[in-house]
Design an enzyme around this catalytic site. Structure first.
Site, PDB file in Angstrom:
ATOM      1  CD  GLU A 115      35.818   6.294 -12.641  1.00 34.38           C
ATOM      2  OE1 GLU A 115      34.578   6.064 -12.056  1.00 34.38           O
ATOM      3  OE2 GLU A 115      36.816   6.941 -12.217  1.00 34.38           O
ATOM      4  CE  LYS A 117      25.433   5.939 -10.769  1.00 36.62           C
ATOM      5  NZ  LYS A 117      24.693   5.040 -10.428  1.00 36.62           N
ATOM      6  CG  ASP A 119      22.569  -1.172 -12.279  1.00 36.69           C
ATOM      7  OD1 ASP A 119      22.393  -0.868 -10.935  1.00 36.69           O
ATOM      8  OD2 ASP A 119      21.429  -1.445 -12.623  1.00 36.69           O
ATOM      9  CE1 TYR A 226      33.028   3.974  -6.873  1.00 39.16           C
ATOM     10  CE2 TYR A 226      32.458   2.042  -8.509  1.00 39.16           C
ATOM     11  CZ  TYR A 226      32.100   2.813  -7.304  1.00 39.16           C
ATOM     12  OH  TYR A 226      31.174   2.507  -6.686  1.00 39.16           O
ATOM     13  CE  LYS A 314      21.184   6.667 -11.924  1.00 32.08           C
ATOM     14  NZ  LYS A 314      19.854   6.957 -11.461  1.00 32.08           N
ATOM     15  CB  CYS A 407       3.661 -30.133 -26.402  1.00 35.28           C
ATOM     16  SG  CYS A 407       4.751 -29.299 -27.688  1.00 35.28           S
ATOM     17  CB  CYS A 410       4.208 -32.606 -30.856  1.00 37.02           C
ATOM     18  SG  CYS A 410       4.697 -32.795 -29.339  1.00 37.02           S
ATOM     19  CB  CYS A 425       7.079 -30.979 -24.885  1.00 38.75           C
ATOM     20  SG  CYS A 425       6.533 -32.071 -26.191  1.00 38.75           S
ATOM     21  CB  CYS A 431       8.163 -32.291 -29.950  1.00 43.83           C
ATOM     22  SG  CYS A 431       7.768 -30.585 -29.644  1.00 43.83           S
TER      23      CYS A 431
HETATM   24  S1  IVH Z   1      31.895   7.303  -7.573  1.00 44.16           S
HETATM   25  C1  IVH Z   1      31.733  10.041  -3.825  1.00 44.16           C
HETATM   26  N1  IVH Z   1      32.122   5.763  -9.856  1.00 44.16           N
HETATM   27  O1  IVH Z   1      26.803   4.651  -8.264  1.00 44.16           O
HETATM   28  C2  IVH Z   1      31.464   9.308  -5.259  1.00 44.16           C
HETATM   29  N2  IVH Z   1      30.227   5.594  -8.226  1.00 44.16           N
HETATM   30  O2  IVH Z   1      24.953   6.471  -7.606  1.00 44.16           O
HETATM   31  C3  IVH Z   1      31.081   7.844  -5.030  1.00 44.16           C
HETATM   32  N3  IVH Z   1      28.942   3.506  -9.104  1.00 44.16           N
HETATM   33  O3  IVH Z   1      27.366   4.500  -4.700  1.00 44.16           O
HETATM   34  C4  IVH Z   1      30.969   7.111  -6.209  1.00 44.16           C
HETATM   35  N4  IVH Z   1      30.135   3.091 -10.843  1.00 44.16           N
HETATM   36  O4  IVH Z   1      27.562   2.493  -5.987  1.00 44.16           O
HETATM   37  C5  IVH Z   1      31.320   6.284  -8.624  1.00 44.16           C
HETATM   38  N5  IVH Z   1      32.613   4.745 -11.479  1.00 44.16           N
HETATM   39  C6  IVH Z   1      31.801   5.069 -10.647  1.00 44.16           C
HETATM   40  C7  IVH Z   1      30.699   4.208 -10.195  1.00 44.16           C
HETATM   41  C8  IVH Z   1      30.013   4.348  -9.323  1.00 44.16           C
HETATM   42  C9  IVH Z   1      29.001   2.771 -10.309  1.00 44.16           C
HETATM   43  C10 IVH Z   1      27.810   3.598  -8.060  1.00 44.16           C
HETATM   44  C11 IVH Z   1      28.318   3.541  -6.547  1.00 44.16           C
HETATM   45  C12 IVH Z   1      27.648   4.843  -6.175  1.00 44.16           C
HETATM   46  C13 IVH Z   1      26.405   4.892  -6.789  1.00 44.16           C
HETATM   47  C14 IVH Z   1      25.964   6.427  -6.896  1.00 44.16           C
END
Ligand code: IVH
Length: 680
Positions: A115, A117, A119, A226, A314, A407, A410, A425, A431
């Protein structure tokens, strides 16, 4: 030994500090990568010296304690974090470890659900008998904040489940802001003089932690589910089945999540998403790999703060440090002066960054950014690089930046209004940085509205240098024996003839439209109309406007007297007409077109239409403002100083010197009642 203990304490203190900065203040001071480094170092020392591991170590906890303002809620099941992998080798080690734990041959395939991740910030939403009853943030993993009301504003999150739901179902996922929405919010904040959010994650977090859920609602948050917490009846045997179930139940899931079977398939998935990342409309800071089978997940269990069955892969760091070589000013298409940091080029997340926006004057002051400083840079939302903070330890001979008062394009004065975060400006139409935008405004529907001349053509004409100022539109035809528009790609004899014809139909324009078309700041259609109504002819307005830069002139007070126009607007008009280039542009235009006097169409029946009137004394039935508005609606011009040009004086109770003067000047004097009759 003493050294190790000391080092561990130091690391703990550092991590706690950064946890607070990240989770509570939403102002991270270091990059995720730097944070991870501290955590890894601490973990390593604790593993090597287990006797020094304490229960309150940050390695045993997730994040910081929740903020005070929301009610705290204890999670039915803790909300955990993930271990990190920084390379495909780390991921491969993770798989090998898991298989070894399970007694599976390393060469055998194991289903892994992959999946993105996200942010953002994690949330949990609890449904009892299909009804959403509680939503909370993660907090420290054990206790979060009750943000049910705020999360309920997320339109796409079901409030009621339709069918086939367990009595208790807790879904977990990530709340985030799209890049588009993030930019919209920051733009609005800049305009309102608020501090901008450093990245979409902080913006999402700030939006969820709003005490006023109306604000949350206006932020258009989104989410992906998720995972899950407490469930009374698991209706799935694997992560992939769970995701399918959530999808069918009406939750948003990430469609880019995929089932993979071995490390090479995982690596391919990683590469694919890494490449896709800049095109996604949301931030991802890596990928999450989860052993798919729930049975295997249960056998694998957890260590400290993270499951053994999942890992976060990461992406390379998105922050870096570099030096500010210089600060320059960029003039936007609407005249905003934006300071830009010219950097010693640095590679951040695969992109070479040479410049970063510093937003505005206040941001430079707030962050105390100086030329020569070493700064922490961040590529927020994969969009514009930003300066997060200054590394004060590296400051040696840095130089303060003086924001220009002219500016750079101009040389017109750069002005900042009291309630505006942005310095602009004042050159506007004159300008070069703004000219194209101004020309587009000039030809827009509510201004000159020239058929066959759209924004694209204006851009092209500007680029080809045949259009520089509005008057050039009207000289196109006579210059065409040099330009030969009909030979341009996309043009032919007919379309060019048509274009000239439609330009010619616009050689007459109403004064209100004309004033509006000049693109004077704060003069939209309504204010243009007010001005037109008051001055009737453009010449009259033009002559007055050129004189209002001195508040001692009667013209200034007269304009200020127009109902609905305040100081700010008058100052803007004054600024526009105090610029010689603007006067030239207007004069050039006036040579090409005819501006028609204001037509008092709807009010022409009224006897007061076009008349100059003045009120004095106390009115019995109307407030002064009301009377003035009524008079103006009827087409009268309400003045404050009496002269021989004044047509009527409306005398209320205790009228004084003006009444006397009116009598001397033989001006028609009427009562309030007579005024009301005339108006009706
Ligand atoms: S699973 C027990 N799946 O990443 C497992 N986390 O660094 C719990 N996050 O606290 C997390 N996308 O805030 C999971 N597809 C994903 C995620 C995800 C983002 C975040 C989440 C978690 C943090 C961990």
């Amino acid at each position: 030994m003493f050294d190790v203990k000391f080092k561990i304490e130091e690391l703990k203190a550092q991590i706690r500090h950064h946890n607070e900065k990240y989770y509570q203040d939403e102002k991270p001071e270091i990059s995720d990568a730097e944070y991870d480094k501290l955590m890894i170092e601490l973990q390593k020392l604790e593993t090597e010296n287990p006797e020094l591991l304490t229960a309150d170590s940050p390695t045993q906890k997730v994040g910081a304690k929740p903020l005070e303002k929301f009610e705290k809620v204890r999670h039915a099941k803790p909300m955990l974090s993930l271990g990190n992998a920084f390379s495909i080798e780390d991921v491969s080690d993770f798989l090998t470890r898991a298989k070894k734990f399970l007694g599976i041959d390393d060469a055998e395939n194991t289903e892994v659900f992959c999946e993105p991740k996200i942010d953002g910030l994690s949330f949990t939403a609890r449904y009892e008998n299909g009804k959403l009853v509680l939503a909370a943030t993660r907090g420290d993993g054990e206790e979060g904040e009750n943000v049910t009301q705020n999360i309920s504003t997320i339109h796409s999150l079901p409030k009621n489940l339709k069918r086939n739901f367990p009595q208790i179902l807790e879904v977990r996922g990530e709340i985030y802001l799209s890049h588009k929405e993030f930019e919209r919010i920051n733009k609005e904040r800049l305009e309102e003089g608020d501090e901008v959010f450093a990245n979409p994650r902080n913006a999402a977090s700030g939006s969820i932690r709003q005490l006023d859920s109306e604000i949350t609602k206006s932020r258009r948050l989104q989410y992906f589910v998720y995972g899950w917490g407490e469930v009374s009846e698991e209706k799935w045997n694997s992560q992939s089945e769970a995701i399918e179930y959530f999808k069918e139940s009406g939750f948003t899931i990430n469609e880019r999540s995929k089932l993979r079977r071995n490390i090479s398939e995982i690596e391919e998935y990683y590469k694919n998403l890494y490449e896709l990342r800049p095109d996604l409309d949301y931030d991802i800071d890596g990928l999450v790999y989860k052993i798919n089978s729930i049975k295997l997940q249960e056998r694998l269990g957890f260590v400290a703060r993270a499951p053994r069955w999942a890992i976060a892969h990461k992406f390379p760091a998105e922050q870096g440090k570099t030096k500010i070589e210089d600060i320059t000013i960029q003039v936007g298409r609407t005249g905003a002066l934006t300071p830009v940091a010219e950097l010693t080029p640095i590679n951040i997340g695969g992109v070479l960054v040479k410049r970063a926006t510093l937003h505005n004057r206040d941001e430079i002051e707030r962050k105390d950014i100086r030329i020569g400083d070493t700064v922490v840079l961040q590529r927020a939302g994969d969009v514009i690089p930003q300066v997060v903070s200054v590394d004060l330890e590296k400051r040696t001979d840095s130089k303060e930046f003086t924001f220009p008062d002219k500016c750079p394009v101009c040389s017109s004065p750069a002005v900042r209004e009291n309630d505006d975060a942005v310095t602009r400006c004042s050159g506007g139409i004159s300008c070069a940085a703004q000219a194209v935008e101004y020309l587009k405004h000039f030809i827009s529907r509510d201004a000159f509205d020239i058929e066959g001349l759209g924004k694209k053509q204006v851009e092209k004409f500007y680029e080809k240098e045949i259009l520089r100022e509005p008057a050039d539109i009207f000289t196109l035809e006579e210059r065409n024996n040099e330009i030969h528009l009909e030979k341009w790609e996309g043009y032919g004899e007919t379309s060019v003839t048509k274009l000239f014809a439609s330009i010619n139909t616009r050689r007459k324009i109403g004064v209100d439209k004309f004033i509006y078309s000049l693109g004077i700041r704060h003069i939209g259609q309504e204010n243009a109309k007010l001005l037109a109504k008051n001055y009737i002819s453009f010449q009259e307005f033009f002559e007055s406007a050129k004189k209002i830069n001195d508040i001692a002139f009667a013209e200034y007070n007269e304009m200020l007297n127009i109902d609905g126009l305040g100081e700010k607007i008058i100052r803007s008009v004054a600024l526009f007409f105090s610029n010689e280039k603007h006067i030239k542009i207007v004069e050039n235009l006036l040579r090409q077109i005819e501006v028609e006097d204001f037509k008092k169409s709807e009010n022409s029946d009224s006897e007061l239409a076009g008349k100059s009137i003045i009120f004095t004394g106390t009115l019995a039935k109307l407030t002064r403002a009301e009377a003035k508005a009524m008079a103006e609606k009827a087409g009268a011009k309400v003045v404050s100083a009496i002269s021989s040009k004044t047509d009527y004086l409306i005398a209320g109770e205790d009228a004084g010197s003006k009444l006397k003067k009116a009598t001397q000047l033989e001006i028609k004097i009427i009562s309030e009642d007579e005024f009301l009759t005339l108006i009706s």
